[in-house]
Design a protein around this motif. Structure first.
Motif, PDB file in Angstrom:
ATOM      1  N   THR A 185       0.843  -1.204   0.000  1.00 54.20           N
ATOM      2  CA  THR A 185       0.000   0.000   0.000  1.00 54.20           C
ATOM      3  C   THR A 185       0.874   1.249   0.000  1.00 54.20           C
ATOM      4  OG1 THR A 185      -1.158  -1.287   1.709  1.00 54.20           O
ATOM      5  CG2 THR A 185      -2.184   0.781   0.998  1.00 54.20           C
ATOM      6  N   VAL A 186       1.915   1.213   0.835  1.00 52.15           N
ATOM      7  CA  VAL A 186       2.810   2.366   0.927  1.00 52.15           C
ATOM      8  C   VAL A 186       3.483   2.604  -0.416  1.00 52.15           C
ATOM      9  CG1 VAL A 186       4.906   3.255   2.021  1.00 52.15           C
ATOM     10  CG2 VAL A 186       3.212   2.029   3.397  1.00 52.15           C
ATOM     11  N   ALA A 187       3.957   1.513  -1.038  1.00 49.96           N
ATOM     12  CA  ALA A 187       4.652   1.634  -2.327  1.00 49.96           C
ATOM     13  C   ALA A 187       3.733   2.240  -3.383  1.00 49.96           C
ATOM     14  CB  ALA A 187       5.153   0.258  -2.774  1.00 49.96           C
ATOM     15  N   GLU A 188       2.467   1.742  -3.427  1.00 47.47           N
ATOM     16  CA  GLU A 188       1.514   2.271  -4.413  1.00 47.47           C
ATOM     17  C   GLU A 188       1.249   3.745  -4.177  1.00 47.47           C
ATOM     18  OE1 GLU A 188      -1.876  -0.322  -4.156  1.00 47.47           O
ATOM     19  OE2 GLU A 188      -0.744  -1.975  -5.058  1.00 47.47           O
ATOM     20  N   ASP A 189       1.062   4.101  -2.906  1.00 53.58           N
ATOM     21  CA  ASP A 189       0.760   5.491  -2.580  1.00 53.58           C
ATOM     22  C   ASP A 189       1.913   6.411  -2.964  1.00 53.58           C
ATOM     23  OD1 ASP A 189      -1.211   7.280  -0.874  1.00 53.58           O
ATOM     24  OD2 ASP A 189       0.839   7.845  -0.307  1.00 53.58           O
ATOM     25  N   ALA A 190       3.149   5.936  -2.733  1.00 53.09           N
ATOM     26  CA  ALA A 190       4.321   6.773  -3.011  1.00 53.09           C
ATOM     27  C   ALA A 190       4.716   6.717  -4.483  1.00 53.09           C
ATOM     28  CB  ALA A 190       5.494   6.324  -2.131  1.00 53.09           C
ATOM     29  N   GLY A 191       4.115   5.786  -5.206  1.00 53.88           N
ATOM     30  CA  GLY A 191       4.463   5.623  -6.608  1.00 53.88           C
ATOM     31  C   GLY A 191       5.859   5.080  -6.816  1.00 53.88           C
ATOM     32  N   VAL A 192       6.301   4.218  -5.906  1.00 48.85           N
ATOM     33  CA  VAL A 192       7.634   3.607  -6.041  1.00 48.85           C
ATOM     34  C   VAL A 192       7.493   2.091  -5.887  1.00 48.85           C
ATOM     35  CG1 VAL A 192       8.747   5.671  -5.083  1.00 48.85           C
ATOM     36  CG2 VAL A 192       8.175   3.735  -3.567  1.00 48.85           C
ATOM     37  N   SER A 193       8.586   1.362  -6.011  1.00 46.23           N
ATOM     38  CA  SER A 193       8.518  -0.102  -5.875  1.00 46.23           C
ATOM     39  C   SER A 193       8.543  -0.524  -4.410  1.00 46.23           C
ATOM     40  CB  SER A 193       9.700  -0.743  -6.599  1.00 46.23           C
ATOM     41  OG  SER A 193      10.890  -0.445  -5.876  1.00 46.23           O
ATOM     42  N   VAL A 194       8.085  -1.743  -4.163  1.00 47.53           N
ATOM     43  CA  VAL A 194       8.134  -2.298  -2.815  1.00 47.53           C
ATOM     44  C   VAL A 194       9.586  -2.355  -2.328  1.00 47.53           C
ATOM     45  CG1 VAL A 194       7.812  -4.426  -1.456  1.00 47.53           C
ATOM     46  CG2 VAL A 194       5.985  -3.621  -2.963  1.00 47.53           C
ATOM     47  N   ALA A 195      10.482  -2.728  -3.222  1.00 51.34           N
ATOM     48  CA  ALA A 195      11.904  -2.807  -2.856  1.00 51.34           C
ATOM     49  C   ALA A 195      12.431  -1.440  -2.396  1.00 51.34           C
ATOM     50  CB  ALA A 195      12.715  -3.322  -4.033  1.00 51.34           C
ATOM     51  N   ALA A 196      11.931  -0.379  -3.039  1.00 52.49           N
ATOM     52  CA  ALA A 196      12.382   0.961  -2.662  1.00 52.49           C
ATOM     53  C   ALA A 196      11.907   1.311  -1.256  1.00 52.49           C
ATOM     54  CB  ALA A 196      11.872   1.987  -3.677  1.00 52.49           C
ATOM     55  N   VAL A 197      10.643   0.965  -0.956  1.00 54.77           N
ATOM     56  CA  VAL A 197      10.130   1.223   0.399  1.00 54.77           C
ATOM     57  C   VAL A 197      10.976   0.451   1.406  1.00 54.77           C
ATOM     58  CG1 VAL A 197       8.158   0.995   1.962  1.00 54.77           C
ATOM     59  CG2 VAL A 197       7.776   1.599  -0.436  1.00 54.77           C
ATOM     60  N   SER A 198      11.262  -0.799   1.070  1.00 58.76           N
ATOM     61  CA  SER A 198      12.045  -1.653   1.953  1.00 58.76           C
ATOM     62  C   SER A 198      13.416  -1.033   2.220  1.00 58.76           C
ATOM     63  CB  SER A 198      12.177  -3.034   1.318  1.00 58.76           C
ATOM     64  OG  SER A 198      13.083  -3.811   2.049  1.00 58.76           O
ATOM     65  N   LYS A 199      14.014  -0.478   1.161  1.00 53.56           N
ATOM     66  CA  LYS A 199      15.321   0.189   1.327  1.00 53.56           C
ATOM     67  C   LYS A 199      15.243   1.343   2.322  1.00 53.56           C
ATOM     68  CE  LYS A 199      17.999  -0.502  -2.925  1.00 53.56           C
ATOM     69  NZ  LYS A 199      18.428   0.120  -4.185  1.00 53.56           N
ATOM     70  N   VAL A 200      14.200   2.141   2.160  1.00 56.11           N
ATOM     71  CA  VAL A 200      14.045   3.274   3.086  1.00 56.11           C
ATOM     72  C   VAL A 200      13.862   2.759   4.507  1.00 56.11           C
ATOM     73  CG1 VAL A 200      12.558   5.208   3.740  1.00 56.11           C
ATOM     74  CG2 VAL A 200      13.107   4.802   1.318  1.00 56.11           C
ATOM     75  N   LEU A 201      13.018   1.709   4.649  1.00 60.71           N
ATOM     76  CA  LEU A 201      12.721   1.173   5.991  1.00 60.71           C
ATOM     77  C   LEU A 201      13.981   0.655   6.663  1.00 60.71           C
ATOM     78  CD1 LEU A 201       9.370  -0.744   5.423  1.00 60.71           C
ATOM     79  CD2 LEU A 201       9.715   1.332   6.784  1.00 60.71           C
ATOM     80  N   ARG A 202      14.836  -0.002   5.904  1.00 62.96           N
ATOM     81  CA  ARG A 202      16.021  -0.549   6.568  1.00 62.96           C
ATOM     82  C   ARG A 202      17.198   0.414   6.504  1.00 62.96           C
ATOM     83  NH1 ARG A 202      16.042  -3.850   1.797  1.00 62.96           N
ATOM     84  NH2 ARG A 202      17.959  -3.525   0.627  1.00 62.96           N
ATOM     85  N   ASN A 203      16.905   1.664   6.092  1.00 64.31           N
ATOM     86  CA  ASN A 203      17.911   2.717   6.123  1.00 64.31           C
ATOM     87  C   ASN A 203      19.124   2.299   5.299  1.00 64.31           C
ATOM     88  OD1 ASN A 203      18.586   5.242   6.843  1.00 64.31           O
ATOM     89  ND2 ASN A 203      19.110   4.784   8.974  1.00 64.31           N
ATOM     90  N   ALA A 204      18.843   1.734   4.115  1.00 68.31           N
ATOM     91  CA  ALA A 204      19.924   1.159   3.300  1.00 68.31           C
ATOM     92  C   ALA A 204      20.794   2.251   2.690  1.00 68.31           C
ATOM     93  CB  ALA A 204      19.334   0.279   2.207  1.00 68.31           C
ATOM     94  N   TYR A 205      21.975   1.855   2.309  1.00 65.21           N
ATOM     95  CA  TYR A 205      22.945   2.741   1.683  1.00 65.21           C
ATOM     96  C   TYR A 205      22.437   3.166   0.301  1.00 65.21           C
ATOM     97  CZ  TYR A 205      27.444   4.328  -0.124  1.00 65.21           C
ATOM     98  OH  TYR A 205      28.450   5.078  -0.648  1.00 65.21           O
TER      99      TYR A 205
END
Lengths: 341, 341
Positions: B16-36
């Motif tokens: 849901t978050v990915a759809e709302d932000a217009g990005v991929s699920v992987a991108a949301v996951s990256k933000v969540l885990r504070n990835a490089y």
């Protein structure tokens, strides 16, 4: 951060299993989550590797897709031995169903209660048993839409999203009044904790209603007969002094809980009021302390183990899909000891 | 299985978050885990959607990659009020560090202890505090290689993979002996629980050693002076009768715990042995029951809140990366009451 000692074996992960079985990680994952369309041959290969390597998928990972086989139990405090006996009733029933119990203690703070419930839900416990929850019925109903819940010590027989198991607290209070009357008391009073918000749900209110019923008094007449003291009585509390200075002195006292009962027995001695000659006491909970010969407090027994085992049974059937609410009342009994003889 | 009621909102997921932000699920996951390598613009978009939708990543999911901000505490039982006070010391320290406590109760069964620890590790708790663990030191050391552990009530000052916090149990027993001698006792005995496997680690053994030290006796001489009774004394136990029939009758008794002390005070009355005139008692733990005026049991205070808060501090520093072990002894004190006056 965590240092592996030289003796520790390398951790077996889903990747190790995949390599050993010569399949992809996604294929192992499919087998683990029992996904549709997995061939018998793939299932066999993966299962053999899992057993050979001693792979144990973490509950957190399993939690992502289903049950963790743990149940959360929420207590208001750890000091009340009544709660330990309820847990003694809960655990064997859940253990037979291969489930473990994790306990959270809310210190009677609704905010801590809510955050513990959220943590437990985040950790994917299969269900919750809440003992004397402080949150209001609406909040409880909200969570009950997300996870199976059974509440103990919360009287809400119309709740339709969760189950309740309670001692028949009104009946227990009537038993106490009857016992004191049978012993010849004519001026019976009750000591209670101060009323709480969400009053009708809580056991102390139910016991007060039962007390008034047993006495044949209306709610308006409660003012002269019901005295409020904090749960942990301060020896300097002016209300304590007032209680033991009542004129005429009550000859029978029903305490909403043994926690009060035991404290008041001790205070009576300090105020020079002999028990049971001048004042008889009946508590509630039939706690181990009440049963000590040196204490000898008559009390109402809630059958806490039965309450616990019934709550566990209801939770298991809710986890298994039941959605029709159940609300059980357990019959209390009177236990006669020196304090009311 | 769990039915969503009509009033329940649809669950907000990472999708849901990915759809709302217009990005991929992987991108949301990256933000969540504070990835490089996450751009500020991506982080902004995702954060706005998370806040708008009230998305809360589950701890189970967070547990896959890091901390769950929960700590597991393992108790042997729920009935000992001493344990409640240790927890009272643990919780504020952990709460200040934004961590919640989940409690498991092992009923003093090593097998249940191990499976609770495994469940807690599977649920990715950040660390464990074990109170009077029943498992042996080797098993404890094995788990301590996988997760930060602090043990309370487990004397193993040479352990190098976990920390320990204990009352100085030998010193406490010496204090009890000294108090009884000061009151004029000449024939002092000890009542203990039967020895356990892994004996040197457990507090009952340490207290027995301290008793013999205080008495100036060798281990060989313990036979005549130390009596073993089960933790919950059966009133019909032949050993109980033997104890109160000793000739000469002990004039001072040190009990390894108030659990024994309170029971023996009650039994002394039943056997017609007046306390403190003919027999003086000192217990251990300074429990709330011991302090009741009707009971009045002298006792050794372990300062359980201090033990708990120290254990929590050590666990936090272990979680933060410390690997050098720490082993703390807390000084006990003697509390004088009617039973030894």
């Amino acid at each position: 951060m965590r240092k592996a000692s030289p003796a520790a074996k390398p951790k077996v992960t889903i990747r190790t299993v995949a390599e050993d079985a010569g399949v992809s990680v996604a294929a192992v994952s499919k087998v683990l989550r029992n996904a549709y369309g997995v061939s018998d041959s793939l299932r066999n290969k993966v299962t053999v590797s899992i057993e050979k390597l001693g792979y144990r998928p973490s509950t957190a990972a399993r939690g992502m897709r289903g049950r963790t086989y743990t149940v959360g139990v929420l207590l208001v405090e750890l000091r009340n031995p009544f709660l330990a006996e309820v847990i003694d009733g809960i655990k064997p029933t859940l253990s037979d169903a291969n489930r473990q119990v994790l306990i959270g203690v809310s210190d009677a703070q609704a905010s801590l209660e809510v955050s513990l419930i959220q943590s437990m839900m985040d950790m994917r416990v299969d269900g919750l048993i809440l003992i004397a929850p402080r949150m209001n019925g609406e909040v409880l109903a909200k969570y009950a839409r997300e996870i199976p819940i059974v509440a103990i010590g919360h009287h809400e027989p119309t709740a339709d999203t969760f189950d309740t198991v309670n001692s028949d607290d009104r009946q227990g209070a009537r038993l106490a009044v009857r016992a004191l009357k049978d012993k010849g008391c004519h001026n019976i009073h009750m000591v209670n904790i101060p009323p709480k918000p969400d009053a009708p749900f809580v056991v102390s209110t139910q016991r007060q209603i039962g007390f008034l019923e047993g006495m044949g008094l209306s709610g308006h007449e409660a003012g002269q007969r019901v005295h409020f003291l904090p749960e942990r009585i301060n020896a300097e509390d002016v209300k304590l002094r007032e209680f033991f200075s009542l004129d005429p002195l009550p000859d029978g006292v029903f305490c909403w809980s043994d926690i009060h009962g035991v404290q008041l027995l001790n205070e009576a001695e300090r105020f020079g009021v002999s028990v049971p000659a001048r004042m008889k006491f009946v508590g509630y909970d039939n706690s181990p302390t009440a049963s000590l010969p040196l204490v000898g407090l008559s009390s109402i027994d809630q059958d806490p183990q039965r309450i616990g085992s019934k709550a566990a049974e209801l939770l298991l059937s809710r986890i298994d899909g039941r959605s029709v609410p159940e609300h059980l009342l357990i019959e209390p009994t009177y236990v006669d000891r020196r304090s009311s003889q």
